[in-house]
Design an enzyme around this catalytic site. Structure first.
Site, PDB file in Angstrom:
ATOM      1  N   GLU A  64     -48.754  46.266  31.053  1.00 12.59           N
ATOM      2  CA  GLU A  64     -50.005  45.664  31.076  1.00 12.59           C
ATOM      3  C   GLU A  64     -49.687  44.359  31.292  1.00 12.59           C
ATOM      4  OE1 GLU A  64     -50.296  49.558  29.126  1.00 12.59           O
ATOM      5  OE2 GLU A  64     -48.737  47.621  28.726  1.00 12.59           O
ATOM      6  N   HIS A 131     -53.160  54.952  19.003  1.00  9.68           N
ATOM      7  CA  HIS A 131     -54.192  55.181  19.549  1.00  9.68           C
ATOM      8  C   HIS A 131     -55.225  54.979  19.649  1.00  9.68           C
ATOM      9  CE1 HIS A 131     -50.530  57.037  21.038  1.00  9.68           C
ATOM     10  NE2 HIS A 131     -50.882  57.062  23.102  1.00  9.68           N
TER      11      HIS A 131
END
Length: 330
Positions: A64, A131
């Protein structure tokens, strides 16, 4: 003659926005993990590789920080990258480059970084602690970033198109619970922008102002309908849409009308965005308040996996109704 309009989901509205902006501007491209041949973890970028090719639909390594760092460089060269985080939780490894470079580069150099970092946020889908997070408050304290949290199908499209055209970094929080649950009439190719920094009155009312955003707009709506039916109370719901820049005027105008303020968000209570809105109203509209400001938020714990525990962790309609009744009892 009857014209039948197409119906799109929240997810499809996001895909429409990306595709239309890529068609309109060759400088727009997308990058992220598994977004090409696989079409993304939630299939938002499905079909883009076939239409635009590998130069504009870039499958990246699992990094990321690398994704956002490369996007910043591309943006400074005049391109318009749209970065996907598979889950918004995974934005954490890119935190440094976002807050210490992307957010500050215009101030430091005069050249901004016009990129979008988008991804699925939120709980309610039994995805557990890694998540399911809502990370908006991590970034709300950073000047130079714009934060967007659409609650409707049309706003998912209109706000994303506006974000892609914005000359500075925008974090775009899509609530995964809404992806396939929300539907609205929406034609592909229908051109409209939803301006950043403008709240929306989701429901008019005179008895209580309820300020919220994202998926909690729909929790607020269900609570407002129950209160109208059972108590005869009319709740005004302000959907912020954009957290930065914040539409302070819309909040203050509503509070001055109703004299009561209830704040709702899915993120944990402590340090949550509701605290900033409460401070705003206390500073600029305290004399208009007839009752104390109240908040409904998630518990200060990680998001549990177990369904019963996740439901207990998250704000529910019953929680909003109970707190609203406390407000209305004054």
């Amino acid at each position: 003659m009857v014209i039948l309009r197409a119906v799109a989901t929240y997810l499809e509205a996001i895909r429409q926005a990306i595709r239309e902006e890529m068609r309109a501007d060759a400088d727009v491209f997308v990058m992220g993990e598994d977004i090409g041949a696989y079409g993304g973890a939630f299939k938002i970028t499905e079909g883009l590789l076939e239409e635009f090719g590998e130069d504009r639909v870039i499958d990246t390594p699992i990094s990321e920080a690398g994704i956002v760092g490369a996007a910043i460089g591309a943006a400074q060269m005049g391109l318009k990258p749209v970065c996907e985080m598979q889950f918004i939780d995974f934005i954490a490894p890119a935190f440094n480059v976002i807050v210490n470079f992307a957010a500050k580069v215009r101030y430091r150099t005069g050249v901004g970084a016009g990129l979008v970092i988008r991804g699925p946020c939120g709980a309610g889908v039994r995805a557990g602690p890694f998540h399911s997070q809502n990370v908006e408050s991590y970034f709300a304290n950073v000047p130079g970033l714009k934060l967007v949290a659409p609650a409707t199908v049309r706003d998912a499209k209109g706000l994303l198109k506006a974000a892609i055209r914005d000359p500075d970094p925008v974090l775009f929080f899509e609530h995964k619970y809404l992806y396939r649950r929300l539907r609205d009439e929406l034609e592909e190719g229908e051109e409209f922008l939803t301006p950043l920094g403008k709240a929306r009155t989701h429901r008019g009312g005179t008895d209580l102002t309820l300020v919220t955003y994202g998926a909690m707009v729909h929790t607020a709506q269900a609570a407002a309908e129950q209160l109208a039916e059972e108590d005869g109370a009319e709740i005004e719901i302000i959907d912020l849409r954009t957290l930065q820049p914040l539409d302070s005027a819309a909040i203050l105008e509503s509070v001055k009308k109703t004299g009561r303020l209830l704040l709702l968000h899915e993120a944990p209570r402590f340090g949550g965005f509701a605290g900033e809105v409460a401070a705003l109203v206390c500073e600029q509209a305290f004399e208009w308040l007839d009752t104390p400001i109240r908040r409904v938020a998630a518990l200060d714990t990680p998001v549990p996996y177990a369904a019963e525990l996740e439901d207990a962790h998250l704000p529910q309609v019953a929680d909003v109704v109970s707190m609203a009744r406390l407000q209305l009892s004054y």
